[in-house]
Enzyme design. Structure first.
Site, PDB file in Angstrom:
ATOM      1  N   GLU A  28     -65.468 -33.283  19.471  1.00 14.79           N
ATOM      2  CA  GLU A  28     -65.476 -31.902  18.963  1.00 14.79           C
ATOM      3  C   GLU A  28     -66.883 -31.552  18.499  1.00 14.79           C
ATOM      4  O   GLU A  28     -67.648 -32.428  18.085  1.00 14.79           O
ATOM      5  CB  GLU A  28     -64.489 -31.770  17.801  1.00 14.79           C
ATOM      6  CG  GLU A  28     -64.418 -30.364  17.219  1.00 14.79           C
ATOM      7  CD  GLU A  28     -63.323 -30.201  16.168  1.00 14.79           C
ATOM      8  OE1 GLU A  28     -63.154 -29.092  15.662  1.00 14.79           O
ATOM      9  OE2 GLU A  28     -62.633 -31.206  15.868  1.00 14.79           O
ATOM     10  N   ASN A  73     -60.488 -27.742  15.505  1.00 12.51           N
ATOM     11  CA  ASN A  73     -60.619 -26.470  14.795  1.00 12.51           C
ATOM     12  C   ASN A  73     -61.741 -25.607  15.367  1.00 12.51           C
ATOM     13  O   ASN A  73     -61.664 -24.376  15.340  1.00 12.51           O
ATOM     14  CB  ASN A  73     -60.883 -26.732  13.306  1.00 12.51           C
ATOM     15  CG  ASN A  73     -59.717 -27.411  12.622  1.00 12.51           C
ATOM     16  OD1 ASN A  73     -58.622 -27.505  13.166  1.00 12.51           O
ATOM     17  ND2 ASN A  73     -59.942 -27.906  11.423  1.00 12.51           N
ATOM     18  N   ASN A 173     -55.320 -25.008  19.294  1.00 18.06           N
ATOM     19  CA  ASN A 173     -55.344 -26.188  18.434  1.00 18.06           C
ATOM     20  C   ASN A 173     -54.740 -25.877  17.071  1.00 18.06           C
ATOM     21  O   ASN A 173     -55.130 -24.900  16.423  1.00 18.06           O
ATOM     22  CB  ASN A 173     -56.789 -26.651  18.221  1.00 18.06           C
ATOM     23  CG  ASN A 173     -56.906 -27.769  17.202  1.00 18.06           C
ATOM     24  OD1 ASN A 173     -56.584 -28.925  17.499  1.00 18.06           O
ATOM     25  ND2 ASN A 173     -57.335 -27.450  15.985  1.00 18.06           N
ATOM     26  N   GLU A 174     -53.758 -26.668  16.658  1.00 17.37           N
ATOM     27  CA  GLU A 174     -53.192 -26.615  15.293  1.00 17.37           C
ATOM     28  C   GLU A 174     -53.012 -25.177  14.793  1.00 17.37           C
ATOM     29  O   GLU A 174     -53.433 -24.822  13.701  1.00 17.37           O
ATOM     30  CB  GLU A 174     -54.076 -27.412  14.335  1.00 17.37           C
ATOM     31  CG  GLU A 174     -54.109 -28.889  14.652  1.00 17.37           C
ATOM     32  CD  GLU A 174     -54.893 -29.727  13.650  1.00 17.37           C
ATOM     33  OE1 GLU A 174     -55.526 -29.140  12.742  1.00 17.37           O
ATOM     34  OE2 GLU A 174     -54.872 -30.962  13.771  1.00 17.37           O
ATOM     35  N   TYR A 245     -52.676 -38.441  11.141  1.00 16.66           N
ATOM     36  CA  TYR A 245     -53.706 -39.320  10.587  1.00 16.66           C
ATOM     37  C   TYR A 245     -53.103 -40.087   9.415  1.00 16.66           C
ATOM     38  O   TYR A 245     -52.214 -39.595   8.714  1.00 16.66           O
ATOM     39  CB  TYR A 245     -54.915 -38.514  10.102  1.00 16.66           C
ATOM     40  CG  TYR A 245     -55.643 -37.772  11.196  1.00 16.66           C
ATOM     41  CD1 TYR A 245     -56.595 -38.418  11.990  1.00 16.66           C
ATOM     42  CD2 TYR A 245     -55.388 -36.426  11.445  1.00 16.66           C
ATOM     43  CE1 TYR A 245     -57.260 -37.737  12.994  1.00 16.66           C
ATOM     44  CE2 TYR A 245     -56.055 -35.741  12.454  1.00 16.66           C
ATOM     45  CZ  TYR A 245     -56.989 -36.402  13.222  1.00 16.66           C
ATOM     46  OH  TYR A 245     -57.645 -35.732  14.219  1.00 16.66           O
ATOM     47  N   GLU A 293     -54.382 -36.142  18.841  1.00 17.76           N
ATOM     48  CA  GLU A 293     -55.212 -36.513  17.689  1.00 17.76           C
ATOM     49  C   GLU A 293     -54.465 -37.571  16.891  1.00 17.76           C
ATOM     50  O   GLU A 293     -53.366 -37.319  16.406  1.00 17.76           O
ATOM     51  CB  GLU A 293     -55.520 -35.310  16.780  1.00 17.76           C
ATOM     52  CG  GLU A 293     -56.530 -34.334  17.338  1.00 17.76           C
ATOM     53  CD  GLU A 293     -56.970 -33.286  16.328  1.00 17.76           C
ATOM     54  OE1 GLU A 293     -57.042 -33.615  15.111  1.00 17.76           O
ATOM     55  OE2 GLU A 293     -57.242 -32.141  16.729  1.00 17.76           O
ATOM     56  N   GLN A 349     -62.048 -39.375  16.267  1.00 15.51           N
ATOM     57  CA  GLN A 349     -62.765 -38.968  17.458  1.00 15.51           C
ATOM     58  C   GLN A 349     -63.498 -40.173  18.030  1.00 15.51           C
ATOM     59  O   GLN A 349     -63.187 -41.299  17.661  1.00 15.51           O
ATOM     60  CB  GLN A 349     -63.700 -37.822  17.111  1.00 15.51           C
ATOM     61  CG  GLN A 349     -62.934 -36.562  16.702  1.00 15.51           C
ATOM     62  CD  GLN A 349     -63.813 -35.323  16.592  1.00 15.51           C
ATOM     63  OE1 GLN A 349     -64.933 -35.269  17.097  1.00 15.51           O
ATOM     64  NE2 GLN A 349     -63.312 -34.328  15.892  1.00 15.51           N
TER      65      GLN A 349
END
Length: 501
Positions: A28, A73, A173-174, A245, A293, A349
């Protein structure tokens, strides 16, 4: 004291073929992932495009088959047109996702070049925050259409005669996250995703599309988001995304190593929602999952205000220790166990930002502890996942009950005639005697038993001690015909490989 465990498999009981894309990753425009990570024109190892050759070699060793780009993001405020064309004409812009200044030196074409250098495909994300279907279909045209349209001819004018042919695309994304630029309700996103997917497919019918699931299982909207979104776009998409996460915020290692049970529950829950939607729609299509992710993230939620509008400031540069490597190993095993539904997964990442690879202040490169279980899984975890019957003692932790001390999965690479067992001994003070029963395979021989271990679970790799935590090939395994006995040291990651006739 030594605890006892057992694994039995039969070559005829297959969970699924492993889709190699479960060993994907993520780059990203965040922190030093791009600038100062994969791209650093002034570095001694930089190639003619400014890409660091040392980073390229470290990534190539991981055999990462697909890399998600450009966010994250970041993508929800990104105008892709700002990152193509002559570099001296590209804009410097305020980047609102991470409060930095984006130079746009690296964009779609440069990243496509870099992905080829590391042997990876690109999982491209489109902006469904500030933009929508129009920008998305134009991006597909620019990237994938051969020629003859305004956007494809513009790509050619930019020096790329051949189309990139990106196959996999993320629809935003999200989008349920309040932190997201132009976040959406489930109804807003579901309809937007459906219409965007429709026109993207009209430009290129060969692409596959990933719809956003909820940002995490801890979101208040989790479950409702998935079912509502799928009600609106099920027919147009191929995958639903999952993000998760973990960390050891309790400073409780036993509990931390049990968090893979949460990942297992998360995957099962989302798969169930997908199947419920399939049943309601009477569809023949079974939706697959993209865990695009996942990682250990210690600094999540940290403040960035003091770095506002800097160019590529260091962000989320977590230092990983031995227990983090064990946790990552447990997550990889869990992903493999779900090979029938999880067809893509991205370690988030890849470089510098919560990453297994770090570029250091002195211009060097460091492989973190988490690099090694990912390397092993990607190198040896391809083939068929076999159904395992496991016997292991269990323990209870703060958040989990009946946690098996043995976390394991078995992968069979039939063409090579190789069986690989990935195993974590979660016990923090006792070794584990593991009996392996592979009677359906006939006679076998040991290829190797790789171990990652350290007496100090907080040990890290550093510039001063870059090989403080590295694997060795001195594991203890003895083979007898079609069975084996292995000794797994306390708190260890193990890769046990057999050759079968």
């Amino acid at each position: 004291m030594t605890i006892q465990s057992k694994v039995m498999v039969d070559k005829n009981f297959v969970v699924a073929d492993v889709d190699q894309r479960i060993y994907g990753s993520f780059i990203e425009h965040l922190g030093r992932a791009v600038y100062g990570g994969i791209y650093e024109p002034g570095h001694p190892s930089a190639d003619e495009q400014g890409f660091r050759r040392d980073v390229i070699e470290a990534v190539k060793a991981l055999q990462v088959p697909i890399i998600r780009y450009p966010g994250g993001n970041f993508v929800s405020g990104y105008n892709w047109e700002d990152g193509v064309g002559p570099k001296d004409q590209r804009k410097r812009l305020l980047e609102l996702a991470w409060w930095t200044t984006e130079t746009n030196e690296v964009g779609t074409n440069e990243f496509a070049d870099w992905a080829k250098l590391v042997g990876s495909d690109v999982m491209m994300a489109v902006n469904l925050g500030t933009r929508g279907a129009d920008a998305a279909r134009n991006l597909v045209d620019y990237c994938n259409h051969p020629s003859g349209s305004y956007w494809s001819d513009l790509r050619i004018a930019h020096g790329y005669k051949e189309p990139h042919r990106f196959k996999t695309w993320c629809l935003g994304n999200e989008m349920d996250g309040p932190w997201q630029i132009c976040a959406k309700t489930a109804e807003e996103y579901g309809r937007l995703a459906n219409e965007t997917a429709k026109v993207m497919r009209w430009v290129d019918p060969s692409i596959e599309l990933v719809a956003c699931g909820s940002s995490s299982s801890g979101m208040q909207t989790f479950g409702y988001w998935e079912s509502t979104v799928l009600d609106l776009c099920y027919d147009q998409v191929d995958y639903l995304s999952l993000h998760t996460y973990y960390n050891n915020n309790y400073n409780d290692t036993a509990n931390f190593l049990a968090t893979s049970l949460d990942l297992d529950h998360f995957i099962n829950s989302v798969a169930s929602i997908c199947d419920a939607t399939q049943a309601k729609k009477r569809s023949k299509k079974k939706l697959m999952l993209s865990l695009d992710e996942w990682n250990v993230w210690k600094t999540i939620g940290s403040s960035r205000a003091e770095q506002r509008w800097q160019i590529a400031p260091p962000e989320f540069e977590d230092v990983y220790n031995m227990e983090d490597a064990l946790a990552v190993g447990c997550y990889l095993i869990t992903i493999l166990k779900h090979a029938d539904r999880v067809k893509m997964a991205c370690l988030a990442q890849l470089v510098n930002v919560i990453a297994p690879i770090t570029t250091t202040a002195d211009g060097g490169l460091l492989l973190q502890t988490t690099y090694y279980p990912f390397l092993h899984a990607s190198s040896y975890g391809r083939g068929k996942v076999l159904q395992s019957i496991v016997s292991s003692p269990v323990y209870d932790s703060k958040d989990f009950t009946d946690v098996p001390y043995l976390e394991s999965v078995v992968v069979y690479e039939e063409e090579q005639g190789v069986i690989t067992i990935f195993a974590v001994n979660r016990h923090l003070s006792e070794s584990m005697a593991l009996d392996v029963d592979l009677r359906s395979f006939g006679e076998m021989s040991l290829l190797e038993h790789i171990v990652l271990e350290h007496d100090d679970l907080k040990a890290v790799n550093s510039t001063a001690s870059p090989q403080q935590v590295v694997p060795h090939a001195g594991g203890s395994t003895v083979v007898d015909q079609s069975s084996a006995k292995s000794m797994l040291s306390k708190a260890s990651w193990n890769v046990i490989r057999f050759s079968v006739k």
